[in-house]
Design an enzyme around this catalytic site. Sequence first.
Site, PDB file in Angstrom:
ATOM      1  N   ASP A  32       0.851  -1.193   0.000  1.00  0.00           N
ATOM      2  CA  ASP A  32       0.000   0.000   0.000  1.00  0.00           C
ATOM      3  C   ASP A  32       0.888   1.244   0.000  1.00  0.00           C
ATOM      4  O   ASP A  32       1.970   1.235  -0.601  1.00  0.00           O
ATOM      5  CB  ASP A  32      -0.921  -0.061   1.231  1.00  0.00           C
ATOM      6  CG  ASP A  32      -2.257   0.599   0.994  1.00  0.00           C
ATOM      7  OD1 ASP A  32      -2.275   1.825   0.791  1.00  0.00           O
ATOM      8  OD2 ASP A  32      -3.292  -0.083   1.015  1.00  0.00           O
ATOM      9  N   HIS A 105      -3.713   5.978   3.535  1.00  0.00           N
ATOM     10  CA  HIS A 105      -4.402   4.771   3.051  1.00  0.00           C
ATOM     11  C   HIS A 105      -3.741   3.500   3.581  1.00  0.00           C
ATOM     12  O   HIS A 105      -4.423   2.567   4.055  1.00  0.00           O
ATOM     13  CB  HIS A 105      -4.395   4.804   1.517  1.00  0.00           C
ATOM     14  CG  HIS A 105      -5.264   3.781   0.860  1.00  0.00           C
ATOM     15  ND1 HIS A 105      -4.877   2.479   0.685  1.00  0.00           N
ATOM     16  CD2 HIS A 105      -6.501   3.885   0.305  1.00  0.00           C
ATOM     17  CE1 HIS A 105      -5.836   1.824   0.048  1.00  0.00           C
ATOM     18  NE2 HIS A 105      -6.833   2.656  -0.192  1.00  0.00           N
ATOM     19  N   SER A 435     -11.063  -0.926  -0.786  1.00  0.00           N
ATOM     20  CA  SER A 435      -9.765  -0.903  -0.102  1.00  0.00           C
ATOM     21  C   SER A 435      -9.925  -1.213   1.373  1.00  0.00           C
ATOM     22  O   SER A 435      -8.998  -1.740   1.997  1.00  0.00           O
ATOM     23  CB  SER A 435      -9.133   0.490  -0.215  1.00  0.00           C
ATOM     24  OG  SER A 435      -8.393   0.616  -1.391  1.00  0.00           O
TER      25      SER A 435
END
Lengths: 667, 82
Positions: A32, A105, A435
Site C-alpha cells: 500500500d 491509506h 480498499s
Amino acid sequence: TTRTPTFLGLEQSANLFPESDSESDVIVAVLDTGVWPESKSFDDTGMGPVPASWKGACETGTNFTSNHCNKKLIGARYFSTGYEATLGPIDVTKESKSPRDDDGHGTHTSTTAAGAIVGGASLFGYASGSARGMAHRARVAVYKVCWIGGCFSSDILAAIDGAIADNVNILSLSLGGGTADYYRDSVAIGAFSAMEKGIFVSCSAGNAGPSAYTLSNLAPWITTVGAGTLDRDFPAYVSLGNGQNFSGVSLYKGDSLPAKLLPFVYAGNASNSTNGNLCMTGTLIPEKVKGKIVLCDRGINPRVQKGAVVKGAGGAGMVLANTAANGEELVADAHLLPASTVGQKSGDAIRDYVLSDANPTATILFEGTKVGIEPSPVVAAFSSRGPNAITPDILKPDLIAPGVNIIAGWTGAVGPTGLAEDPRRVEFNIISGTSMSCPHVSGLAAFVKGAHPDWSPAAIRSALMTTAYTAYKNGGKKLIDVSTGKASTPYDHGAGHVNPVAALNPGLVYDLTTEDYLNFLCALNYTSMQIQGVARRNYSCGAGKTYSIGDFNYPSFSVSLQTQVIGGGGGSSSGGGSKSVVKHTRTLTNVGGGSGGSTYKVSISTTSPAVKITVEPDTLTFTKAYEKKSYTVTFSATSMPSNTNEFGRIEWSDGKHVVGSPVVISW
Amino acid sequence: VQQKKNTYIIHVAKSQMPASFDDHTRWYDSSLKSVSESAEMLYTYNNAIHGFATRLTAQEAKSLQDQPGILYVLPEVKYELH
C-alpha cells in the site's frame, strides 16, 4: 476499527479461543502507501518474540529508521525504483522515500487487518470505542508500493517478490488496474507464486459499481473482496425553510452553523461554469455563495474537495446530493465546513425546493454516531460487480466485507480529508472503499490461519465463503443492494457477507492445489508459454485429457449455458433443442474435527422454475478427518434469452455446519 | 518517439538458460545487453516471477521478445488504490 469486531461477532470468538496465541505467528503483509509507525495500533506491548520464520527487514529512509519497527510492526520496506524510472526522482519534500505513509491509506488498511487494540479511539468523537484490527495479535509487514503518482507494476511485483522471500502468510492488496488476462497481470502472476508458497492473497474488487463487469483482481487464486455497510451511521439532517427534513450523513466537527435558517443556493446557479453544480475548483462565484449553504451534486471531483471549494468561496455550509450513480448510499466525510451528504431521492427533492422557492433557506443538524442501523449490511453501490470479465465461469467477487465508513489508523502527515488545505491531524480516520473491505478479509484470513495453521489458502477462502451469509439474521430476508434497494445477487455479494466465527469451523472445505490451478489454466486453453508466464514452469496439458472449468473445485458455481451448448467451457452438455444440461463436479474435504462421523445432506434453491438443479449423491458421509468426497451437480434449464441470469444456492448441512455455495446460471 | 523508453517487465523461461551461464542474473543481463547497451536492470525477480524489469524503447522491447528464453515483454501498468 471500533464496530466491526462486534458486527462480525469477533468478541464472541475470544471466548471460543481464549488461549490461542497461534495468531501471533501469522504475518500479514500489506502492499500500500506505507505505514505511520507512531500509530498506537502498532503498539507491541505484550507481544512475544518475532516469529522465527520471518526473514524480512525494516528499511531506513526519509523519516524512517529500523527503530520504527517492533514486535507488532515487524517489517517495513519500500519499492520505488520503477516509479522513479518513469516519473523521476522522488521529491522528498512532498513524499517520504521510505516506508513512511504520507497518505494515510496504507496505515488505514494495515491497522484494519491486524492493528493492536487501542482504547478511546474516534474521529472527532465519531465512531468512538476500542479500535482493533481483525487479527489484532498477528504481525504486520508493510510494503510501500504506492506513491503520489500511482502504484507501478514493476514495484508491486518487486514487493510481492520480497514478501514471498520474507515468509509472510497473508498478502493484502487494496489496489487494482484494469482487467488484463492472467498471464499479463502482474498482481495475478505474483499472487500465483504467493499461493504456491501457501500465502493467502486477498485483493479489493474495485469501486466501479454498480455497473456490471467492473471487477478487478479476478484470478481464481486471489480472494476478491467487495464492500458492504456496517450497522452504524453518522446522521446529519438537512432542514429546509419549507419545513421539510431530510436525513444525510456527516463527520463534520467544528464551529456550528448559526441557530437559524441560512440562505440556500444551488451551486449550478452560483457559477458561470456548465458543470458548476459539481462544485469543482474555481467554478463558484464567491458573491453568490458567501454566507450561504450550497447544494452541490456528487461526481467527478472528490467529495471532500467540493466542501473545500464551497468553503474557499465563502460558503457557510454544503449539502452534497447523490446522483443515480450512487443512489441512496451515504458515505460520510470529515468535511472542512458544516456539510451533509444526502441520497439521490432526498437530493432531488432538495434541488426542487432550492430551484423553485424565491428565498430558499436551510440548516444542518449533526446527530453524531448511531449504531444498530437496519438493514445491515447492504451491498455498497460503489462495490464493483460481476460477471467476471475474464473467466465468466468463475464467480467473482468471492464475498463482501465491511467497507463503508470504516474507522482505522491514519497518518500524521495529512488531515482526514487528505486535502493540502486541511490542517487537522487525527490518529484515526473514517473512509470507505473496497480498499477497506479487503484488509478486513486479510485480517480474518489471518484469524482463521491462526486457528488452522496447516490450511491451504484455498481452504481458508472456502471456509470464509461457504460460511458467508446472504440473508439477514433478523427476519431472513435477502441482503439488499443499496444501489437498487432490492435483493442483491451473487454478482454483487459473491458467496455473501463474511462470517468469521462460522469460518473457524466450516465443517467441510473445497480445497485446491497448485496442480488444480494449472489444470484450470489448461481448461482455459492456455498455451504452454502462457502457463509458464503465470506459473514459472513447464506444464504440459495432457493432449488426450479433458479439462473442465466446471470441475474446478471452486466454492461457487457459475454456469454459462450458452457457452456449454456451443461446446466450449467445461462439463458435459447436450443441446437437445430448447433444453440444456450441464454437469459440474466438486470435492469436499472434512475439516469438522472430532473422531466421530458426520453425514451431510444437500439442499438446493433457485430463483426460477426454468432451472432445475440436482445433486448426486444427495448425502455425503465422512468417517474421518480430511476425508474427501465428491459430488456431481446437474444444471438443466429451458432456453432463455441471451443475457438472462438466474441464481441459486447449494447447501450441505450436517445439522451443525452449513456449507453454502452460490449458483449463477447465465444465458 | 522511437527513442522514448518505457518500463517493461520481462518474463523469462528460466529452464531455458543456456549451459554457458552458471547464474541466471548474468543470463538476464546478457539478454538485455544484446538488445540495448544502455538499458539497466530496475529489478531482478526471483520469487514472484522469473525475470526482470528494465527501460527499453519499443524497438528494443520487440527485439528482446525474440531472444531465446524470453516469454513475455510486458509494459508497465499503473495500478490505483481502491
